[in-house]
Design a protein around this motif. Sequence first.
Motif, PDB file in Angstrom:
ATOM      1  N   VAL A  31       0.913  -1.142  -0.095  1.00  0.00           N
ATOM      2  CA  VAL A  31      -0.095   0.042   0.053  1.00  0.00           C
ATOM      3  C   VAL A  31       0.908   1.402  -0.184  1.00  0.00           C
ATOM      4  O   VAL A  31       0.491   2.117  -0.789  1.00  0.00           O
ATOM      5  CB  VAL A  31      -1.184   0.019   1.241  1.00  0.00           C
ATOM      6  N   ALA A  32       1.857   1.148   0.806  1.00  0.00           N
ATOM      7  CA  ALA A  32       2.756   2.313   0.925  1.00  0.00           C
ATOM      8  C   ALA A  32       3.392   2.659  -0.288  1.00  0.00           C
ATOM      9  O   ALA A  32       3.520   3.649  -0.987  1.00  0.00           O
ATOM     10  CB  ALA A  32       3.900   1.941   1.966  1.00  0.00           C
ATOM     11  N   ARG A  33       3.757   1.443  -1.060  1.00  0.00           N
ATOM     12  CA  ARG A  33       4.449   1.913  -2.354  1.00  0.00           C
ATOM     13  C   ARG A  33       3.727   2.455  -3.466  1.00  0.00           C
ATOM     14  O   ARG A  33       3.678   3.388  -4.035  1.00  0.00           O
ATOM     15  CB  ARG A  33       5.118   0.460  -3.133  1.00  0.00           C
ATOM     16  N   GLU A  34       2.408   1.943  -3.332  1.00  0.00           N
ATOM     17  CA  GLU A  34       1.250   2.388  -4.262  1.00  0.00           C
ATOM     18  C   GLU A  34       1.063   3.808  -3.868  1.00  0.00           C
ATOM     19  O   GLU A  34       0.634   4.640  -4.968  1.00  0.00           O
ATOM     20  CB  GLU A  34      -0.011   1.493  -4.012  1.00  0.00           C
ATOM     21  N   ALA A  35       0.798   4.222  -2.785  1.00  0.00           N
ATOM     22  CA  ALA A  35       0.578   5.610  -2.286  1.00  0.00           C
ATOM     23  C   ALA A  35       1.770   6.556  -2.567  1.00  0.00           C
ATOM     24  O   ALA A  35       1.451   7.669  -2.257  1.00  0.00           O
ATOM     25  CB  ALA A  35      -0.102   5.440  -0.909  1.00  0.00           C
TER      26      ALA A  35
ATOM     27  N   VAL B  91      -2.791   6.218   8.978  1.00  0.00           N
ATOM     28  CA  VAL B  91      -4.105   6.568   8.596  1.00  0.00           C
ATOM     29  C   VAL B  91      -5.029   5.300   8.898  1.00  0.00           C
ATOM     30  O   VAL B  91      -6.264   5.835   9.233  1.00  0.00           O
ATOM     31  CB  VAL B  91      -4.066   6.484   6.786  1.00  0.00           C
ATOM     32  N   ILE B  92      -4.664   4.182   8.763  1.00  0.00           N
ATOM     33  CA  ILE B  92      -5.341   3.117   9.124  1.00  0.00           C
ATOM     34  C   ILE B  92      -6.039   3.169  10.736  1.00  0.00           C
ATOM     35  O   ILE B  92      -7.238   2.866  10.871  1.00  0.00           O
ATOM     36  CB  ILE B  92      -4.776   1.676   8.955  1.00  0.00           C
ATOM     37  N   ASN B  93      -4.948   3.710  11.586  1.00  0.00           N
ATOM     38  CA  ASN B  93      -5.309   3.490  12.988  1.00  0.00           C
ATOM     39  C   ASN B  93      -5.907   4.905  13.469  1.00  0.00           C
ATOM     40  O   ASN B  93      -6.226   5.214  14.539  1.00  0.00           O
ATOM     41  CB  ASN B  93      -4.085   3.058  13.830  1.00  0.00           C
ATOM     42  N   GLY B  94      -5.797   5.647  12.535  1.00  0.00           N
ATOM     43  CA  GLY B  94      -6.677   7.043  12.836  1.00  0.00           C
ATOM     44  C   GLY B  94      -5.498   7.799  13.711  1.00  0.00           C
ATOM     45  O   GLY B  94      -6.179   8.455  14.734  1.00  0.00           O
ATOM     46  N   ILE B  95      -4.202   7.594  13.984  1.00  0.00           N
ATOM     47  CA  ILE B  95      -3.302   8.132  14.905  1.00  0.00           C
ATOM     48  C   ILE B  95      -2.639   9.233  14.556  1.00  0.00           C
ATOM     49  O   ILE B  95      -2.320   9.474  13.296  1.00  0.00           O
ATOM     50  CB  ILE B  95      -2.432   6.943  15.401  1.00  0.00           C
TER      51      ILE B  95
ATOM     52  N   VAL C 267      -2.522  13.244   9.926  1.00  0.00           N
ATOM     53  CA  VAL C 267      -1.970  13.138   8.824  1.00  0.00           C
ATOM     54  C   VAL C 267      -2.704  14.090   7.990  1.00  0.00           C
ATOM     55  O   VAL C 267      -3.844  14.086   7.708  1.00  0.00           O
ATOM     56  CB  VAL C 267      -2.055  11.627   8.302  1.00  0.00           C
ATOM     57  N   ASP C 268      -1.917  14.620   6.863  1.00  0.00           N
ATOM     58  CA  ASP C 268      -2.393  15.753   5.948  1.00  0.00           C
ATOM     59  C   ASP C 268      -3.671  14.926   5.184  1.00  0.00           C
ATOM     60  O   ASP C 268      -3.543  13.790   4.727  1.00  0.00           O
ATOM     61  CB  ASP C 268      -1.269  15.926   4.958  1.00  0.00           C
ATOM     62  N   PRO C 269      -4.728  15.809   5.142  1.00  0.00           N
ATOM     63  CA  PRO C 269      -6.043  15.067   4.443  1.00  0.00           C
ATOM     64  C   PRO C 269      -5.926  14.742   3.145  1.00  0.00           C
ATOM     65  O   PRO C 269      -6.079  13.498   2.859  1.00  0.00           O
ATOM     66  CB  PRO C 269      -6.978  16.376   4.497  1.00  0.00           C
ATOM     67  N   SER C 270      -4.982  15.264   2.331  1.00  0.00           N
ATOM     68  CA  SER C 270      -4.742  14.970   1.022  1.00  0.00           C
ATOM     69  C   SER C 270      -3.942  13.646   1.074  1.00  0.00           C
ATOM     70  O   SER C 270      -4.201  12.699   0.141  1.00  0.00           O
ATOM     71  CB  SER C 270      -4.056  15.965   0.240  1.00  0.00           C
ATOM     72  N   ILE C 271      -2.857  13.556   1.953  1.00  0.00           N
ATOM     73  CA  ILE C 271      -2.176  12.333   1.899  1.00  0.00           C
ATOM     74  C   ILE C 271      -3.129  11.179   2.285  1.00  0.00           C
ATOM     75  O   ILE C 271      -3.113  10.063   1.774  1.00  0.00           O
ATOM     76  CB  ILE C 271      -0.915  12.272   2.835  1.00  0.00           C
ATOM     77  N   GLN C 272      -3.892  11.575   3.334  1.00  0.00           N
ATOM     78  CA  GLN C 272      -4.957  10.497   3.773  1.00  0.00           C
ATOM     79  C   GLN C 272      -5.823   9.921   2.639  1.00  0.00           C
ATOM     80  O   GLN C 272      -5.820   8.706   2.516  1.00  0.00           O
ATOM     81  CB  GLN C 272      -6.101  11.162   4.797  1.00  0.00           C
ATOM     82  N   ASP C 273      -5.980  10.795   1.856  1.00  0.00           N
ATOM     83  CA  ASP C 273      -7.048  10.656   0.710  1.00  0.00           C
ATOM     84  C   ASP C 273      -6.113   9.591  -0.418  1.00  0.00           C
ATOM     85  O   ASP C 273      -6.791   8.353  -0.733  1.00  0.00           O
ATOM     86  CB  ASP C 273      -7.464  11.670  -0.025  1.00  0.00           C
ATOM     87  N   VAL C 274      -5.000  10.007  -0.594  1.00  0.00           N
ATOM     88  CA  VAL C 274      -4.216   9.229  -1.360  1.00  0.00           C
ATOM     89  C   VAL C 274      -3.944   7.574  -0.768  1.00  0.00           C
ATOM     90  O   VAL C 274      -4.193   6.441  -1.580  1.00  0.00           O
ATOM     91  CB  VAL C 274      -2.896   9.618  -1.617  1.00  0.00           C
ATOM     92  N   VAL C 275      -3.573   7.578   0.570  1.00  0.00           N
ATOM     93  CA  VAL C 275      -3.520   6.269   1.137  1.00  0.00           C
ATOM     94  C   VAL C 275      -4.858   5.259   1.096  1.00  0.00           C
ATOM     95  O   VAL C 275      -4.859   4.162   0.523  1.00  0.00           O
ATOM     96  CB  VAL C 275      -2.965   6.454   2.577  1.00  0.00           C
ATOM     97  N   ARG C 276      -5.748   6.143   1.240  1.00  0.00           N
ATOM     98  CA  ARG C 276      -7.083   5.335   1.413  1.00  0.00           C
ATOM     99  C   ARG C 276      -7.281   4.881  -0.111  1.00  0.00           C
ATOM    100  O   ARG C 276      -7.791   3.637  -0.215  1.00  0.00           O
ATOM    101  CB  ARG C 276      -8.374   6.208   1.680  1.00  0.00           C
ATOM    102  N   ARG C 277      -7.099   5.582  -1.113  1.00  0.00           N
ATOM    103  CA  ARG C 277      -7.202   5.163  -2.629  1.00  0.00           C
ATOM    104  C   ARG C 277      -6.456   3.881  -2.750  1.00  0.00           C
ATOM    105  O   ARG C 277      -6.639   2.797  -3.402  1.00  0.00           O
ATOM    106  CB  ARG C 277      -7.068   6.204  -3.274  1.00  0.00           C
ATOM    107  N   ALA C 278      -5.254   3.786  -2.337  1.00  0.00           N
ATOM    108  CA  ALA C 278      -4.119   2.947  -2.516  1.00  0.00           C
ATOM    109  C   ALA C 278      -4.679   1.773  -1.805  1.00  0.00           C
ATOM    110  O   ALA C 278      -4.637   0.544  -2.174  1.00  0.00           O
ATOM    111  CB  ALA C 278      -3.019   3.330  -1.854  1.00  0.00           C
ATOM    112  N   ILE C 279      -5.173   1.942  -0.514  1.00  0.00           N
ATOM    113  CA  ILE C 279      -5.867   0.741   0.205  1.00  0.00           C
ATOM    114  C   ILE C 279      -6.903  -0.030  -0.505  1.00  0.00           C
ATOM    115  O   ILE C 279      -7.044  -1.264  -0.744  1.00  0.00           O
ATOM    116  CB  ILE C 279      -6.465   1.272   1.533  1.00  0.00           C
TER     117      ILE C 279
END
Lengths: 357, 357
Positions: free
Chosen positions: A15-19, A29-33, A36-48
């Motif tokens: 996922v990290a590579r993808e994002a 992002v996953i654990n909501g801890i 994290v910058d919202p835009s990055i959160q978005d990218v990560v979520r998409r990658a997930i």
Amino acid sequence: MSDRAAKGSPTLEDVAREAGVSRATVSRVINGIRNVDPSIQDVVRRAIATTGYVPNRAARSLVTRRADTVALVVSGAGADEGGEAGDEDGPGTPFRGQLLADPFFGRISAGVVDFLRRRAMHPVLMLADSTDARKQVVSYLRQGHADGALLVSIHADDPLPETLVAAGVPCVLFARPPRPVPVSYVDLAHRDGGRLAADHLVARGRQHIASITGPLDVLASQDRLAGFRDALARHGHPYVPCEEGNFTLESGERAMSALLERHPEVDGLFVANDLMAQGALHVLRERGRAVPDDVAVVGFDDSSAALSCRPALTTVRQPVEEMAAEMTRLLLERVDQPGARPTSVIFEPALVARQSA
Amino acid sequence: MSDRAAKGSPTLEDVAREAGVSRATVSRVINGIRNVDPSIQDVVRRAIATTGYVPNRAARSLVTRRADTVALVVSGAGADEGGEAGDEDGPGTPFRGQLLADPFFGRISAGVVDFLRRRAMHPVLMLADSTDARKQVVSYLRQGHADGALLVSIHADDPLPETLVAAGVPCVLFARPPRPVPVSYVDLAHRDGGRLAADHLVARGRQHIASITGPLDVLASQDRLAGFRDALARHGHPYVPCEEGNFTLESGERAMSALLERHPEVDGLFVANDLMAQGALHVLRERGRAVPDDVAVVGFDDSSAALSCRPALTTVRQPVEEMAAEMTRLLLERVDQPGARPTSVIFEPALVARQSA
DNA sequence: CGCACCCGGGAGAGCGCTCTCTGGGTGTGT
DNA sequence: ACACACCCAGAGAGCGCTCTCCCGGGTGCG
């Protein structure tokens, strides 16, 4: 989709590579801890989403030292210790663990499951009905497959509460332990239940009131009877004929027969659980006593048996599901802060008036 | 003893140091793999005892990619899809998941638990009664918290079997899926059960034989009825009056009333489950029909309800516990060799003669 | 304008276990 | 007698994740 079929599902790394971020960020992002910058959160979520990633429970548990699971342990005395006699010889199945088929236990698990799944958790079901099985339970818990235990103990001489507490396993009981143990539990105000039944029978104008009790080495049975007797005494009935049963239908029939034999004048009856009450109803019908006109009958539990009686059974409701949910809540609390003192929560019963009284 | 209270229980490393061997050797002894010199085995075992070591499940799972756990999923249609009407509105509890309180399910879990614990395993109990819950179940399984699923599906339109199979989760069903799915299952020879009931009623000399069926969109109901009808036809009874129920006590009462209305001459009755039979018995008694003399009644399941009937219910026994055990065995087999073709195992019912017929 | 501070992100060290690979000692075949 | 196979124990590389530590850049205050 069927990444699982391919060797290995995607990992955090993938996922990290993808994002295009680091593993740590994805984890955050996953654990909501932490923020994290919202835009990055978005990218990560998409990658997930595109990778179809699901976190690996074992890996997480390994580092958090949490299983995020609790055990639901149903415990009865084992064949290998001289427990209570009686209800061992059930309806002919060669299977032990008929405990589980008891609808009372079903209600408990319903309450537990319903509470847990709001936290995306699910209980592990264990049966501890012999010394061996108990050892297995303890060892299983010590292996960390569950963070704690919900213990539903049937017999008074069950050593499991002590054992688990000694092993440092967080643990909450359903019903107060017979011997004092520093452990949390939920229970019902059984005495109040007995009182409710007494008040109801008196309000119905009954004069010759008797009771079929549960096994008197069980605290709940003692308390139901004590509450019933006390209330009747306050109403001016100092003496209450009793027969002891063991919570089975047959014992209810036996007790009813004995009671009619000794006290044919009986016109009001409190039975310590619904199943025995159903048996009592059978015998009353056989003997030509109309219910509720000749004899008013009040049961206990508000189980499905109460509804399958004809006439439908007036009974004292035990909010088993709520109790089970609270028991679970207490356990999770305890798992979060292992230091805390034990607590107890006592629930109030309620009378459910149907046709039998 | 209370090493657990201290920070961290002993690890393989600790045992290895204590025994003066390597981690790998200790692991080998624990898992009984490869020949390890008996004397060394002894030393290791002693070290395990003195350190009070218990293997960490999460760590093991992480590397073996096995949870050594299976899920027991009880699945019903969710409120959010237009499932069957009826039995949703139970006895007034605000709790969903009354499924679990069903003694039939209790028997299944008894069979499952009993089988699993011989392998030191225990099932995770999950309820899938809504779209959300189903998602949770799938995600939970994909997280690898369980190696596979035992699926007990109540409603015909349950999408879970397909979903799980598609997700590559090993899976065995209790009862044949209504839509064809490449998945293993156990089931009962329901037709044979119907035949058993028919033969018994005919042997008892009944002439006017009728049936109260289960919901006819359920395969089991259809098959029980078909088997019953076929057998009766062979005995020269081409026409069988029927009323459809939905497996509840009340529906049994309704169906019995309707049947007596339309066919007062009925003297033999096959009811598709014990609970409805209990309802039928109530109505027969109310109408002054003696059982078994005026009307002989045969139930189905051999549940606890059969024993709480008066007269005790003659019924077709379904070996639920054995079926559940076999279901579990199939799943473990499947987990071991994921490639294998789906299988099915069909159990034979047996007639249990009691007083009602 | 400089400095302390904060905050978002990356690097990396394990969590405890299994399992492959390796090496040395012993047994066996020629 | 030597070569080869074999067997047992150790070394070490991860499994996938969390979490601490660290670093760079932006912000507020003096």
